[in-house]
Scaffold this active site. Structure first.
Site, PDB file in Angstrom:
ATOM      1  CG  ASN A 102      -6.532  -1.249   1.683  1.00 50.23           C
ATOM      2  OD1 ASN A 102      -5.907  -0.820   0.716  1.00 50.23           O
ATOM      3  ND2 ASN A 102      -5.937  -1.698   2.768  1.00 50.23           N
ATOM      4  CG  HIS A 133      -3.376   3.274   2.480  1.00 48.59           C
ATOM      5  ND1 HIS A 133      -3.860   2.923   1.243  1.00 48.59           N
ATOM      6  CD2 HIS A 133      -3.331   2.125   3.207  1.00 48.59           C
ATOM      7  CE1 HIS A 133      -4.098   1.623   1.215  1.00 48.59           C
ATOM      8  NE2 HIS A 133      -3.795   1.116   2.400  1.00 48.59           N
ATOM      9  CB  CYS A 192      -0.941   0.011   1.194  1.00 49.15           C
ATOM     10  SG  CYS A 192      -1.962  -1.443   1.258  1.00 49.15           S
TER      11      CYS A 192
HETATM   12  N1  ACO Z   1     -17.801  -9.187  10.548  1.00 55.15           N
HETATM   13  C1  ACO Z   1     -18.149  -9.467  11.806  1.00 55.15           C
HETATM   14  N2  ACO Z   1     -17.261  -9.766  12.766  1.00 55.15           N
HETATM   15  C2  ACO Z   1     -15.962  -9.751  12.426  1.00 55.15           C
HETATM   16  C3  ACO Z   1     -15.524  -9.465  11.117  1.00 55.15           C
HETATM   17  C4  ACO Z   1     -16.507  -9.175  10.161  1.00 55.15           C
HETATM   18  N3  ACO Z   1     -16.194  -8.898   8.891  1.00 55.15           N
HETATM   19  N4  ACO Z   1     -14.185  -9.538  11.085  1.00 55.15           N
HETATM   20  C5  ACO Z   1     -13.761  -9.857  12.317  1.00 55.15           C
HETATM   21  N5  ACO Z   1     -14.850 -10.002  13.135  1.00 55.15           N
HETATM   22  C6  ACO Z   1     -14.882 -10.340  14.536  1.00 55.15           C
HETATM   23  C7  ACO Z   1     -13.625 -11.076  14.983  1.00 55.15           C
HETATM   24  O1  ACO Z   1     -13.753 -12.457  14.674  1.00 55.15           O
HETATM   25  C8  ACO Z   1     -13.647 -10.809  16.469  1.00 55.15           C
HETATM   26  O2  ACO Z   1     -14.550 -11.696  17.086  1.00 55.15           O
HETATM   27  P1  ACO Z   1     -14.204 -12.378  18.500  1.00 55.15           P
HETATM   28  O3  ACO Z   1     -14.051 -11.212  19.440  1.00 55.15           O
HETATM   29  O4  ACO Z   1     -15.378 -13.219  18.725  1.00 55.15           O
HETATM   30  O5  ACO Z   1     -12.924 -13.113  18.253  1.00 55.15           O
HETATM   31  C9  ACO Z   1     -14.250  -9.408  16.566  1.00 55.15           C
HETATM   32  O6  ACO Z   1     -14.907  -9.168  15.311  1.00 55.15           O
HETATM   33  C10 ACO Z   1     -13.246  -8.303  16.798  1.00 55.15           C
HETATM   34  O7  ACO Z   1     -12.162  -8.497  15.918  1.00 55.15           O
HETATM   35  P2  ACO Z   1     -10.954  -7.515  15.936  1.00 55.15           P
HETATM   36  O8  ACO Z   1      -9.903  -8.028  15.005  1.00 55.15           O
HETATM   37  O9  ACO Z   1     -10.572  -7.196  17.337  1.00 55.15           O
HETATM   38  O10 ACO Z   1     -11.608  -6.198  15.313  1.00 55.15           O
HETATM   39  P3  ACO Z   1     -10.955  -4.807  15.144  1.00 55.15           P
HETATM   40  O11 ACO Z   1     -11.733  -3.788  15.851  1.00 55.15           O
HETATM   41  O12 ACO Z   1      -9.465  -4.855  15.356  1.00 55.15           O
HETATM   42  O13 ACO Z   1     -11.184  -4.532  13.577  1.00 55.15           O
HETATM   43  C11 ACO Z   1     -10.020  -4.634  11.498  1.00 55.15           C
HETATM   44  C12 ACO Z   1     -10.637  -5.429  12.631  1.00 55.15           C
HETATM   45  C13 ACO Z   1     -11.108  -3.829  10.814  1.00 55.15           C
HETATM   46  C14 ACO Z   1      -9.407  -5.618  10.508  1.00 55.15           C
HETATM   47  C15 ACO Z   1      -8.938  -3.675  12.052  1.00 55.15           C
HETATM   48  O14 ACO Z   1      -8.067  -4.384  12.905  1.00 55.15           O
HETATM   49  C16 ACO Z   1      -8.127  -3.032  10.969  1.00 55.15           C
HETATM   50  O15 ACO Z   1      -8.611  -2.243  10.172  1.00 55.15           O
HETATM   51  N6  ACO Z   1      -6.813  -3.321  10.911  1.00 55.15           N
HETATM   52  C17 ACO Z   1      -5.964  -2.747   9.868  1.00 55.15           C
HETATM   53  C18 ACO Z   1      -6.131  -3.540   8.618  1.00 55.15           C
HETATM   54  C19 ACO Z   1      -5.498  -2.894   7.441  1.00 55.15           C
HETATM   55  O16 ACO Z   1      -5.479  -1.690   7.299  1.00 55.15           O
HETATM   56  N7  ACO Z   1      -5.006  -3.747   6.531  1.00 55.15           N
HETATM   57  C20 ACO Z   1      -4.506  -3.291   5.296  1.00 55.15           C
HETATM   58  C21 ACO Z   1      -3.109  -2.850   5.403  1.00 55.15           C
HETATM   59  S1  ACO Z   1      -2.558  -2.133   3.958  1.00 55.15           S
HETATM   60  C22 ACO Z   1      -2.002  -3.269   2.846  1.00 55.15           C
HETATM   61  O17 ACO Z   1      -0.814  -3.423   2.681  1.00 55.15           O
HETATM   62  C23 ACO Z   1      -2.971  -4.080   2.065  1.00 55.15           C
END
Ligand code: ACO
Length: 331
Positions: free
Chosen positions: A286, A256, A116
């Protein structure tokens, strides 16, 4: 040595596939909800390429629009850089495929892979070539079809990404305009937090790789989130200091587009007001390195950026990598 030239963006373009996949569509595929996706990420829908469309197809469309916007011909381009994590194939480079598609026969062409952060890396590379006079005109295309490496059964990742391409043409600009400073960083120790483990030389494609879906995106979302929040503000401040500017000098921020909560945190730490920030992740998710140039092209077409404006770009991604650039808009 001859004096270095100022380098700026002289044309922009973008292209996204027509097919829209909404959060409600995803609810039919995995256990998720529109509410969860919107509140955790800010994303409402994303564009997905059809099975016959490869990364170079999106890239070539965006490139042609940027070339037209710059008022030049494909023949004027000396160098093509394509930033992608989803090349059409391992080799030849997607940049060579794009070169053939757009008919830029004079250009040398290569791919870069900084996930990214690719737009910032690409800008910085192009700047070196043009500022020294090695070449006059560069085409940087950031394009990805992340849908092709998404595990559509994994709700942790499949809700986050979309396909698209953004392109810019770079050339020499008047003194005081164009790129004022850039910073780039990498920390390979965090590589495991976001990767595609299978399908490369470490783990070539095999039945096991396919069965375990190791040829798809694997991510520790929380690790990436913490890293992103830290580097978005850190890299922005560093790049501004490098050209003796402060956050209050920024007229427009294009971050980004990964997660609205990550953008919010950067905006707060930089004390910027929201009317100076461009967000389109609700429409596209993204799109990896395409996110910033697609947002830039949209912001320009909406008349949000004017000649002389200080525009700040900042991104982060797999690697781990990050980067930031400050531009005084030249057009
Ligand atoms: N729908 C419903 N529930 C979900 C989903 C979904 N799509 N995805 C995860 N959950 C659940 C998990 O299983 C977890 O459940 P549990 O508590 O029973 O285990 C709960 O939601 C909370 O999960 P977390 O991972 O703690 O959620 P968080 O608030 O951290 O959000 C997210 C997750 C959106 C992925 C966040 O961590 C994030 O945006 N991280 C950065 C990701 C990113 O930017 N990646 C791209 C990088 S750039 C590149 O190079 C491509």
């Amino acid at each position: 040595m001859a004096e270095l030239r100022n380098v700026g963006i002289i044309g922009t373009g973008h292209y996204v596939p027509q097919k829209v996949v909404t959060n409600f569509d995803l609810m039919k595929m995995v256990d998720t909800s529109d509410e969860w996706i919107r509140t955790r990420t800010g994303i409402r829908e994303r564009r997905i390429a059809d099975e016959n469309t490869a990364t170079s197809d999106l890239a070539a469309q965006a490139a042609e629009r940027a070339i037209q916007d710059a008022g030049i011909d494909a023949d004027d381009i000396d160098m093509i850089i394509v930033s992608t994590v989803t090349p059409d194939m391992n080799f030849p480079s997607t940049a060579c495929i794009v070169q053939e598609k757009i008919g830029a026969q004079r250009a040398f062409a290569f791919d870069i892979e900084a996930a990214c952060s690719g737009f910032i890396y690409g800008l910085t590379i192009a700047q070196q070539f043009i500022s020294t006079g090695y070449c006059d005109t560069a085409l940087l295309v950031c394009a990805d079809t992340l849908s092709k490496i998404t595990n559509w059964e994994d709700r942790n990742t499949c809700v986050l990404f979309g396909d698209g391409a953004g392109a810019v043409v770079l050339g020499a600009v008047s003194e005081g305009y164009g790129l004022l400073s850039t910073v780039m960083g990498a920390d390979g120790r965090g590589g495991q937090s976001l990767n595609m483990p299978g399908g490369g030389s470490r783990m070539p494609l095999s039945k096991e790789v396919l069965d375990k879906k190791l040829n798809t995106i694997h991510m520790n979302g929380q690790d990436i989130f913490k890293f992103a929040v830290k580097v978005m503000a850190g890299a922005s401040i560093e790049v501004l200091e490098k050209c003796n500017l402060k956050p209050e000098d920024v007229d427009f921020l294009i971050p980004h587009q990964a997660n609205i909560r990550i953008i919010d945190s950067a905006v707060k730490r930089l004390s910027l007001s929201y009317d100076k920030v461009y967000v389109n992740l609700d429409k596209y998710g993204n799109m990896s390195s395409a996110s910033i140039p697609v947002a830039l092209d949209e912001a320009l077409k909406e008349g949000k950026i004017h000649k002389g404006d200080v525009v700040l770009f900042v991104g982060f991604g797999a690697g781990l990598t990050w980067g930031s650039a400050v531009v005084r808009w030249a057009k």
